[in-house]
Each structure stands twice: as C-alpha cells, then as structure tokens.
Design a protein around this motif. Structure first.
Motif, PDB file in Angstrom:
ATOM      1  N   SER A  76       0.827  -1.208   0.000  1.00 31.58           N
ATOM      2  CA  SER A  76       0.000   0.000   0.000  1.00 31.58           C
ATOM      3  C   SER A  76       0.860   1.258   0.000  1.00 31.58           C
ATOM      4  O   SER A  76       0.455   2.295  -0.525  1.00 31.58           O
ATOM      5  N   THR A  77       2.051   1.172   0.596  1.00 33.89           N
ATOM      6  CA  THR A  77       2.965   2.305   0.546  1.00 33.89           C
ATOM      7  C   THR A  77       3.543   2.410  -0.857  1.00 33.89           C
ATOM      8  O   THR A  77       3.964   1.420  -1.434  1.00 33.89           O
ATOM      9  N   SER A  78       3.554   3.588  -1.397  1.00 34.53           N
ATOM     10  CA  SER A  78       4.019   3.783  -2.767  1.00 34.53           C
ATOM     11  C   SER A  78       5.538   3.686  -2.826  1.00 34.53           C
ATOM     12  O   SER A  78       6.255   4.589  -2.398  1.00 34.53           O
ATOM     13  N   HIS A  79       6.029   2.564  -3.338  1.00 39.54           N
ATOM     14  CA  HIS A  79       7.468   2.387  -3.500  1.00 39.54           C
ATOM     15  C   HIS A  79       7.848   2.812  -4.913  1.00 39.54           C
ATOM     16  O   HIS A  79       7.604   2.095  -5.879  1.00 39.54           O
ATOM     17  N   LYS A  80       8.447   3.973  -5.030  1.00 38.75           N
ATOM     18  CA  LYS A  80       8.839   4.490  -6.333  1.00 38.75           C
ATOM     19  C   LYS A  80      10.324   4.820  -6.325  1.00 38.75           C
ATOM     20  O   LYS A  80      10.946   4.936  -5.278  1.00 38.75           O
ATOM     21  N   GLY A  81      10.868   4.995  -7.506  1.00 36.85           N
ATOM     22  CA  GLY A  81      12.247   5.412  -7.625  1.00 36.85           C
ATOM     23  C   GLY A  81      13.218   4.414  -7.033  1.00 36.85           C
ATOM     24  O   GLY A  81      13.073   3.199  -7.180  1.00 36.85           O
ATOM     25  N   LEU A  82      14.233   4.942  -6.346  1.00 31.99           N
ATOM     26  CA  LEU A  82      15.282   4.095  -5.781  1.00 31.99           C
ATOM     27  C   LEU A  82      14.726   3.148  -4.722  1.00 31.99           C
ATOM     28  O   LEU A  82      15.112   1.982  -4.658  1.00 31.99           O
ATOM     29  N   GLU A  83      13.823   3.637  -3.893  1.00 30.18           N
ATOM     30  CA  GLU A  83      13.198   2.784  -2.880  1.00 30.18           C
ATOM     31  C   GLU A  83      12.472   1.617  -3.528  1.00 30.18           C
ATOM     32  O   GLU A  83      12.576   0.468  -3.078  1.00 30.18           O
ATOM     33  N   GLY A  84      11.713   1.913  -4.591  1.00 29.87           N
ATOM     34  CA  GLY A  84      11.000   0.859  -5.295  1.00 29.87           C
ATOM     35  C   GLY A  84      11.931  -0.163  -5.903  1.00 29.87           C
ATOM     36  O   GLY A  84      11.620  -1.362  -5.943  1.00 29.87           O
ATOM     37  N   TYR A  85      13.101   0.282  -6.390  1.00 29.22           N
ATOM     38  CA  TYR A  85      14.041  -0.645  -7.015  1.00 29.22           C
ATOM     39  C   TYR A  85      14.610  -1.628  -5.999  1.00 29.22           C
ATOM     40  O   TYR A  85      14.731  -2.827  -6.275  1.00 29.22           O
ATOM     41  N   TYR A  86      14.947  -1.131  -4.802  1.00 29.22           N
ATOM     42  CA  TYR A  86      15.458  -2.025  -3.759  1.00 29.22           C
ATOM     43  C   TYR A  86      14.405  -3.043  -3.346  1.00 29.22           C
ATOM     44  O   TYR A  86      14.725  -4.212  -3.082  1.00 29.22           O
ATOM     45  N   HIS A  87      13.138  -2.626  -3.295  1.00 32.08           N
ATOM     46  CA  HIS A  87      12.078  -3.564  -2.931  1.00 32.08           C
ATOM     47  C   HIS A  87      11.777  -4.547  -4.064  1.00 32.08           C
ATOM     48  O   HIS A  87      11.357  -5.673  -3.813  1.00 32.08           O
ATOM     49  N   THR A  88      11.990  -4.122  -5.310  1.00 34.94           N
ATOM     50  CA  THR A  88      11.838  -5.045  -6.435  1.00 34.94           C
ATOM     51  C   THR A  88      12.859  -6.170  -6.355  1.00 34.94           C
ATOM     52  O   THR A  88      12.534  -7.345  -6.578  1.00 34.94           O
ATOM     53  N   LEU A  89      14.100  -5.821  -6.026  1.00 34.46           N
ATOM     54  CA  LEU A  89      15.128  -6.847  -5.860  1.00 34.46           C
ATOM     55  C   LEU A  89      14.812  -7.748  -4.673  1.00 34.46           C
ATOM     56  O   LEU A  89      15.077  -8.958  -4.709  1.00 34.46           O
ATOM     57  N   LEU A  90      14.232  -7.179  -3.626  1.00 34.62           N
ATOM     58  CA  LEU A  90      13.828  -7.982  -2.470  1.00 34.62           C
ATOM     59  C   LEU A  90      12.748  -8.991  -2.865  1.00 34.62           C
ATOM     60  O   LEU A  90      12.783 -10.152  -2.440  1.00 34.62           O
ATOM     61  N   VAL A  91      11.797  -8.554  -3.676  1.00 27.81           N
ATOM     62  CA  VAL A  91      10.740  -9.451  -4.154  1.00 27.81           C
ATOM     63  C   VAL A  91      11.344 -10.612  -4.938  1.00 27.81           C
ATOM     64  O   VAL A  91      10.895 -11.769  -4.817  1.00 27.81           O
ATOM     65  N   PHE A  92      12.357 -10.332  -5.730  1.00 28.26           N
ATOM     66  CA  PHE A  92      13.033 -11.385  -6.497  1.00 28.26           C
ATOM     67  C   PHE A  92      13.643 -12.433  -5.558  1.00 28.26           C
ATOM     68  O   PHE A  92      13.499 -13.642  -5.780  1.00 28.26           O
ATOM     69  N   VAL A  93      14.300 -11.987  -4.501  1.00 32.28           N
ATOM     70  CA  VAL A  93      14.919 -12.908  -3.548  1.00 32.28           C
ATOM     71  C   VAL A  93      13.852 -13.717  -2.808  1.00 32.28           C
ATOM     72  O   VAL A  93      14.014 -14.927  -2.590  1.00 32.28           O
ATOM     73  N   VAL A  94      12.751 -13.073  -2.432  1.00 33.09           N
ATOM     74  CA  VAL A  94      11.657 -13.788  -1.763  1.00 33.09           C
ATOM     75  C   VAL A  94      11.088 -14.857  -2.690  1.00 33.09           C
ATOM     76  O   VAL A  94      10.733 -15.958  -2.252  1.00 33.09           O
ATOM     77  N   GLY A  95      11.003 -14.538  -3.981  1.00 34.48           N
ATOM     78  CA  GLY A  95      10.532 -15.525  -4.951  1.00 34.48           C
ATOM     79  C   GLY A  95      11.416 -16.768  -4.972  1.00 34.48           C
ATOM     80  O   GLY A  95      10.913 -17.894  -5.108  1.00 34.48           O
ATOM     81  N   LEU A  96      12.729 -16.591  -4.808  1.00 34.95           N
ATOM     82  CA  LEU A  96      13.637 -17.738  -4.740  1.00 34.95           C
ATOM     83  C   LEU A  96      13.345 -18.587  -3.503  1.00 34.95           C
ATOM     84  O   LEU A  96      13.438 -19.820  -3.557  1.00 34.95           O
ATOM     85  N   CYS A  97      12.981 -17.932  -2.405  1.00 27.97           N
ATOM     86  CA  CYS A  97      12.623 -18.672  -1.187  1.00 27.97           C
ATOM     87  C   CYS A  97      11.376 -19.527  -1.422  1.00 27.97           C
ATOM     88  O   CYS A  97      11.299 -20.668  -0.960  1.00 27.97           O
TER      89      CYS A  97
END
Length: 278
Positions: A144-165
């Motif tokens: 719900s929090t708007s993750h945009k820009g650099l913050e959004g990019y770090y969370h996108t990479l986090l989502v990728f790692v969670v997907g591996l889990c």
C-alpha cells in the motif's frame, strides 16, 4: 516508508536462520549422502536435547514480537478510526499479516515436533513455509505504501529474492531427498536477510548514494542520473551479496567435509572422477 530498525530486525532473523539452514544441509549431506532428507528446520545438537527446537522458537517468538511491534506499537493502538482500519497505518497492518504467517509456521512446526496434534510430514511443513514466503511476496509486490524510484528498485530486488525462497521451499516438498533444493533454500533465506540489511543501510543509513537523500519519509534523487547510479549500485550490491554467500557456502562445505566427512562422500567423488575420465 520504513525505518532502519524495521529492516534490520527481520534481516537479522532471516540471516541467522538462513546460515543455520546452509550449515545444517551441508553437514547432513556430508555425513550420509544416501539417506539425506530435506528439512524445513534444523535441530540444535548437544545440550542433552534442551536446545533441539531452538530454531523454531526463534522463528515463532521473533515473528510474534515483531508482529506486536507492527500492530500495536507502530499504530499507537489507533487500530480503528471511524469503525474501519486506520488508513494511516495500512502498511503496519500488512507487515503484521506477513509476520503472522511466519508465526503460524513456527507454532505448527513446534506442535508437529513436540505433540501429536499436528503429525505433519516434512513436505507439508515445506509448503507451509512456502505459503509464509508467498504472503511476504504479495506484501512487497502489492504494497500500500508507494514504492517508487530508488526505494521501489530495492524492494523489487527484495521481491526477487523472496521468490527464490518460495521456489526452493516448494521444490523441497516435491523432491524430499534433494540436497541442492535444501541448500538453495538456505542460500535464498540468507540472501534475503542480507538484502534487508543492505536496504536498511542504503535507504535509512549512512550508505545513501550521492545525489539522493531521505526527506519527509521519502527517498528523493536530485536527477534521473543520480537515481540510475543508485540502481546500478544496488545491482552491484546484490552481486556482491550473492558472491559472498556462495563463497561462504563452499567454505562451509569444505570445512564440514574435513570435520564430518566419511568414506561414502569420498567414494562418490571417486566415482564421479572416473565417469569424467571416461
């Protein structure tokens, strides 16, 4: 928007559990490759069995404490406003829901091991763990929090790692004797812990990229070039994290082979060398 502590606490839990999973998988495989079985948790040896279920207690208690912080402390007990959930703290409620899943996993695993209420097989526990990671994935993907820009990019990479889990947990349930699946799960959990820490230090700590700053709970970059440099730095940081975990995994395998190795492992290596020569 989060905080340094809000990322460091779960990062510590994921990192410790992930490293313990890597070591547990390596030692069990080294000791007897033929009887290796995937485990969603690893018992602590020694101490007359008093610390056997320490990992599960750490997961359950850690998730419960973090959940209470998110649900009660972060919301200042203003849970309902006008008869509905407080819209100003939806991100805290979402975090609480994710942590609830890990708490449920820890409790169910403990009940399975210590009582006869839930005599679940290891594959079922793997799927419950995968469900907890799925809840985490959905949280960060549809936040719900708007993750945009650099913050959004770090969370996108986090989502990728969670997907591996998620994938490694499901694979462990489908392939109950697969050492690579069990090892990859530990590696993915460790990477997730490291990336939580990396996000904390970059977005809320002293490692903010040049040209970007934290202002009014938002990451603001002065120019598009500054944002791009920050994203490229994030790619490099993730590469370094992967490299460090892989090197640590190989080192732990070598150490375990010297400490717990047996003739079966040596025979497997000898047979593989003969096949390669043929």
């Amino acid at each position: 928007m989060g905080s340094f502590k809000g990322h460091a606490l779960p990062g510590t839990l994921f990192f410790v559990v992930g490293v313990w999973h890597i070591w547990g998988a390596v030692v069990r495989y080294i000791r007897n490759p033929k009887t290796f079985q995937v485990r969603v948790w690893n018992p602590v040896p020694g101490f007359d069995g008093r610390l056997k279920h320490l990992e599960l207690y750490v997961i359950a208690i850690g998730a419960f404490i973090d959940m209470c912080i998110e649900f009660f402390y972060s919301t200042h007990l203003k849970i309902f406003v006008g008869g509905v959930l407080n819209p100003s703290h939806m991100n805290d409620f979402e975090h609480s829901g994710m942590l609830l899943m890990f708490f449920i996993f820890g409790v169910v695993a403990l009940l399975t091991e210590k009582t006869r209420l839930f005599p679940l097989p290891e594959g079922a526990l793997c799927l419950i763990a995968a469900a907890a990671f799925c809840a985490e994935y959905l949280l960060f993907y549809f936040h719900s929090t708007s993750h945009k820009g650099l913050e959004g990019y770090y969370h996108t990479l986090l989502v990728f790692v969670v997907g591996l889990c998620i994938l490694s947990s499901i694979t462990g349930a489908l392939l109950p004797t697969s050492f690579p699946a069990n090892l990859c799960n530990g590696i993915a959990i460790t990477l997730q812990g490291i990336w939580f820490y990396q996000t904390a230090f970059v977005l809320y700590g002293p490692m903010m990229p040049n040209g970007c700053k934290l202002k009014d709970n938002n990451i603001i970059c002065h120019s598009n070039d500054s944002e791009v440099r920050g994203e490229l730095l994030a790619n490099f940081q993730l590469f370094v994290a992967v490299l460090v975990v892989l090197v640590g995994t190989v080192a732990s395998y070598g150490f375990a082979a010297k400490s717990y190795g047996n003739s079966q492992v040596n025979n497997l290596h000898t047979i593989q060398d003969e096949l390669d020569q043929d």
